[in-house]
Design an enzyme around this catalytic site. Structure first.
Site, short mmCIF file in Angstrom:
data_model
loop_
_atom_site.label_atom_id
_atom_site.label_comp_id
_atom_site.label_asym_id
_atom_site.label_seq_id
_atom_site.Cartn_x
_atom_site.Cartn_y
_atom_site.Cartn_z
N GLY A 1 -1.30 10.05 12.04
CA GLY A 1 -0.07 9.81 11.34
C GLY A 1 -0.58 10.22 9.73
O GLY A 1 -1.70 10.75 9.65
N GLU B 1 1.86 16.17 14.81
CA GLU B 1 3.14 16.34 14.25
C GLU B 1 3.36 17.03 13.10
O GLU B 1 4.07 17.96 12.51
CB GLU B 1 3.75 14.82 13.93
CG GLU B 1 4.44 14.25 15.18
CD GLU B 1 5.01 12.89 14.56
OE1 GLU B 1 6.01 12.26 15.28
OE2 GLU B 1 4.46 12.18 13.78
N ASN C 1 10.46 2.31 7.61
CA ASN C 1 10.95 3.55 8.08
C ASN C 1 11.48 3.96 9.65
O ASN C 1 12.75 4.38 9.88
CB ASN C 1 9.65 4.43 7.83
CG ASN C 1 9.38 4.48 6.53
OD1 ASN C 1 9.90 4.30 5.59
ND2 ASN C 1 7.90 4.44 6.25
N ILE D 1 2.84 -1.99 11.03
CA ILE D 1 2.92 -3.02 10.15
C ILE D 1 2.39 -4.37 10.61
O ILE D 1 1.59 -5.19 9.85
CB ILE D 1 4.72 -3.29 10.25
CG1 ILE D 1 5.29 -2.06 9.52
CG2 ILE D 1 4.98 -4.42 9.42
CD1 ILE D 1 6.77 -2.19 9.52
N GLY E 1 -1.15 9.39 5.71
CA GLY E 1 -1.51 8.33 4.67
C GLY E 1 -3.05 8.49 4.26
O GLY E 1 -3.92 9.36 4.71
N LYS F 1 0.39 -7.54 0.86
CA LYS F 1 0.93 -8.35 -0.26
C LYS F 1 -0.28 -9.12 -0.68
O LYS F 1 -0.05 -10.34 -0.99
CB LYS F 1 2.16 -8.98 0.13
CG LYS F 1 3.28 -8.47 0.80
CD LYS F 1 4.15 -7.70 -0.62
CE LYS F 1 5.12 -7.18 0.06
NZ LYS F 1 5.97 -6.43 -1.09
#
Length: 504
Positions: free
Chosen positions: A270, A295, A385, A365, A272, A409
């Site tokens: 992925g 990808e 997303n 998540i 990031g 958070k």
């Protein structure tokens, strides 16, 4: 502006027009197939003009909304502008634009979140209905009338074939050295005519470098000179570095345990800071001549290629920071024989992922104590997303790794929870979970052993005791003993956050 040489056929010059005139060819209610994947290769001028037209129609009291199909996420000139104009009625298969996200979560935009490998077959099966218009960015048109793709392939082949009419943006910002990096395979078909895809290694070429197109369907060509818009990556912090270190240590252990070659197996990752930290670590790791079947090609993969660690990368798009995109455009010649861009129905094809034995590394998540992973919905209902291609790879990979910081958070949210509030990847598809605190290899473990290991290795210390206590209570009160849950409190952490702003 685009030089004339980018549009070689003289027969097409009569179709060159400005973006406003091209946008006028799209009608209210149209289904529009847009190019674009992770902020690369999306049309930039016509969507902006279309958004302005939609706003004018709305001001005059006329309805005007369209359906948008794409490869994955696009950019602010497309999703952002059209969402702000309230011009999107329906969207698939993936979105990362914040304005569109707000409208989706407010119930003002219909959104279908899909496995990316399934989009093209579903379009051909007819479930999505007819495709009125394709708006596709290319980097040029050959003398033979074929289209030279730009920085993403995505579903462009399918949109060009399925659409009734085609609008092209020819973007001179894209490097001319992209020509030859693409491999467009035209051998896919629906059952009963489907045949094996003849790809054996990540660097195999099984198609052709350009898109075929029916010139009679081209109704407009717009010249552009505009950059792709990808977000910059910040330098990996201590948390990302710790996660990367755990993964690298595990990969070295797994290579020795399983007798894997020095090149490992094809990598999928992925996007990031954490994946880029992993790529940076792989440059120093005792692996060589590695490959990627993934990808997107991101910053860290270009670094690996330049370091000589990565031999070749196959993907469907670039996902580069602005600085790295500029660097690539300047030095594209250096990467021409090391990068291959394919349609996403090939780059994400489950059979190829399984046969090649990819090592898949994706974010999440939240994960629950039994290894079920939520990749898409915050507090179970607010989409962030989408699942993207993580499901294509996770279920079929040789190794399926999910990674995340243990909290979000500022500690108010635990990424490890008693029960996932939404499940995208069932526990059978999740083999390894990693946070900055450790790595849980849950292959071959029963649910209760999985839970004990995930709590011990992956949970943040401030949540670890509460998770252990929940697990013990669940074992005593659960309706069944195989996967113990106390349904009276399994989702109480999420409700507590909604009510108070913290899971603690």
């Amino acid at each position: 502006m685009t030089q004339p040489s980018r549009i070689a056929p003289q027969s097409l010059h009569s179709k060159i027009m400005n973006a406003e005139d091209a946008a006028s060819l799209v009608h209210n209610g149209a289904a529009v197939g847009m190019s674009g994947f992770t902020g690369s290769g999306y049309p930039k001028a016509v969507p902006l003009a279309l958004a302005a037209r939609i706003e004018a129609e709305h001001s005059a009291g006329h309805p005007f909304r369209i359906k948008i199909w794409s490869g994955a996420s696009t950019g602010p000139e497309l999703d952002g502008a059209l969402a702000k104009a309230d011009g999107i009625d329906f969207r698939l298969p993936y979105n990362s634009d914040p304005i569109a996200r707000q409208k989706i979560n407010a119930g003002e935009m219909n959104y279908v979140d899909m496995h990316l490998s399934q989009v093209a077959p579903m379009a051909w099966q007819g479930f999505l209905g007819p495709l009125d218009t394709a708006i596709i960015e290319v980097s040029g048109i050959t003398a033979e009338g074929d289209l030279i793709p730009s920085s993403s392939i995505g579903n462009n082949k399918t949109w060009l074939e399925r659409a009734d009419k085609i609008i092209l943006e020819v973007n001179s910002w894209q490097s001319e050295m992209l020509d030859g990096m693409h491999d467009i395979y035209y051998g896919t078909a629906l059952p009963p005519n489907r045949v094996p895809i003849p790809l054996i290694k990540p660097d195999d070429r099984i198609g052709q470098p350009h898109f075929k197109v029916d010139p009679s369907k081209i109704v407009a060509i717009v010249k552009t000179d505009a950059p792709d818009r990808n977000a910059p990556f910040s330098a990996p912090g201590d948390t990302a570095e710790a996660i990367a270190d755990h993964i690298l240590e595990f990969l070295m252990w797994e290579a020795k345990r399983a007798g894997l070659p020095p090149s490992l197996l094809p990598l999928q990752s992925g996007v990031g800071n954490v994946p880029n930290a992993v790529m940076a670590g792989l440059i120093k790791a005792p692996f060589e001549q590695m490959t990627a079947f993934t990808e997107v090609i991101q910053d860290g993969m270009l670094d690996m290629i330049e370091a000589g660690t990565l031999r070749v990368a196959s993907a469907t798009a670039f996902s580069l920071s602005p600085e790295k995109a500029e660097y690539f455009n300047t030095h594209a010649r250096l990467f021409r024989d090391k990068l291959i861009l394919r349609p996403q129905e090939i780059s994400n094809h489950p059979e190829l992922v399984r046969r090649l034995g990819c090592i898949a590394m994706n974010g999440l998540i939240e994960a629950d104590i039994y290894g079920n992973v939520n990749s898409t919905h915050v507090m179970g209902s607010r989409i962030q997303n989408g699942i993207g291609g993580s499901g294509d790879f996770a279920r079929n990979a040789y190794l399926s790794i999910f990674m995340t910081p243990s909290t979000a958070k500022n500690g108010a949210i635990s990424a490890i929870v008693p029960m996932a509030s939404h499940v995208d990847h069932i526990n059978q598809d999740v083999q390894v979970i990693v946070t900055e605190h450790g790595l849980a290899d849950v292959r071959g473990l029963d649910p209760k052993k999985k839970a004990a290991l995930i709590i011990e290795k992956c949970a943040h210390p401030m949540y670890r005791d509460a998770l252990r206590e929940y697990f013990e209570r669940a074992k005593k009160s659960s309706f069944g003993g195989h996967t113990p849950h106390d349904l009276r409190e399994a989702l109480s952490w999420h409700q507590r956050f909604i009510d108070t702003g913290s899971m603690l």
